[in-house]
Design an enzyme around this catalytic site. Sequence first.
Site, mmCIF file in Angstrom:
data_model
loop_
_atom_site.group_PDB
_atom_site.id
_atom_site.type_symbol
_atom_site.label_atom_id
_atom_site.label_comp_id
_atom_site.label_asym_id
_atom_site.label_seq_id
_atom_site.Cartn_x
_atom_site.Cartn_y
_atom_site.Cartn_z
ATOM 1 N N CYS A 52 0.822 -1.208 0.000
ATOM 2 C CA CYS A 52 0.000 0.000 0.000
ATOM 3 C C CYS A 52 0.859 1.263 0.000
ATOM 4 C CB CYS A 52 -0.919 0.017 1.219
ATOM 5 S SG CYS A 52 -2.123 -1.333 1.251
ATOM 6 N N ARG A 129 -8.029 -4.155 -3.078
ATOM 7 C CA ARG A 129 -7.542 -3.075 -3.943
ATOM 8 C C ARG A 129 -8.543 -2.844 -5.078
ATOM 9 N NH1 ARG A 129 -2.603 -2.512 -1.739
ATOM 10 N NH2 ARG A 129 -1.655 -4.429 -0.940
#
Length: 217
Positions: A52, A129
Amino acid sequence: MSEENQQYQLPRIGDPAPDFEAKTTHGVKKLEDYKGSWLVLFSHPADFTPVCTTEFVSFQGIYPQLRELNTELLGLSIDSVQSHIAWARNIEENFNVEIEFPVIADLDQKVAQKYGMIHPNDSGTETNRAVFVIDDQQVVKSIIYYPLTTGRNMDEIVRLVKALQTTAEHQVSTPADWTPGDKVIVPPPASKQEAEARAKDESLEVIDWYIAKKDLK
């Protein structure tokens, strides 16, 4: 599945984007705040995680390009505003990159549930995601999901926005691997007469009656 999860009809391409009002690192944001501009709404699993972190650096890298395309960027995870702020400060310290776009603190998972960002078989406690491209009329134009282990390709997200905007403006389609400047695909003919006329149209690259390309001027 909980009753709360069942109350939402997950959005599909062509649906109105689900409305929301949420706390972010830039104050309270509503979907309607973005009306008139395009929006890339994306979720990430958690703050202070390695994949991330690389994504946030890269999302910030494409943010200026997106804004030139009248497109805003909005992140989301189920971490708190304080966690988002601390993580953004950490990214700036470690990578010399300032995160300029807002990030939703979706602690109650209300936005994540509306957009189907939590997939229990991947992770029951983290958002995956997801990427939603929403147009200036707040209609969902594209949805992409990536697993927790795979970081996203930012060039593809920019290319996707450009392709969707080209389609919206010119009523054409874009072929595989299209980038701006490439020829686009015109709609197939609806009649035999249209097919015959197309074969004589010198402005088109006619490959066969059902597939023809042209340059955008």
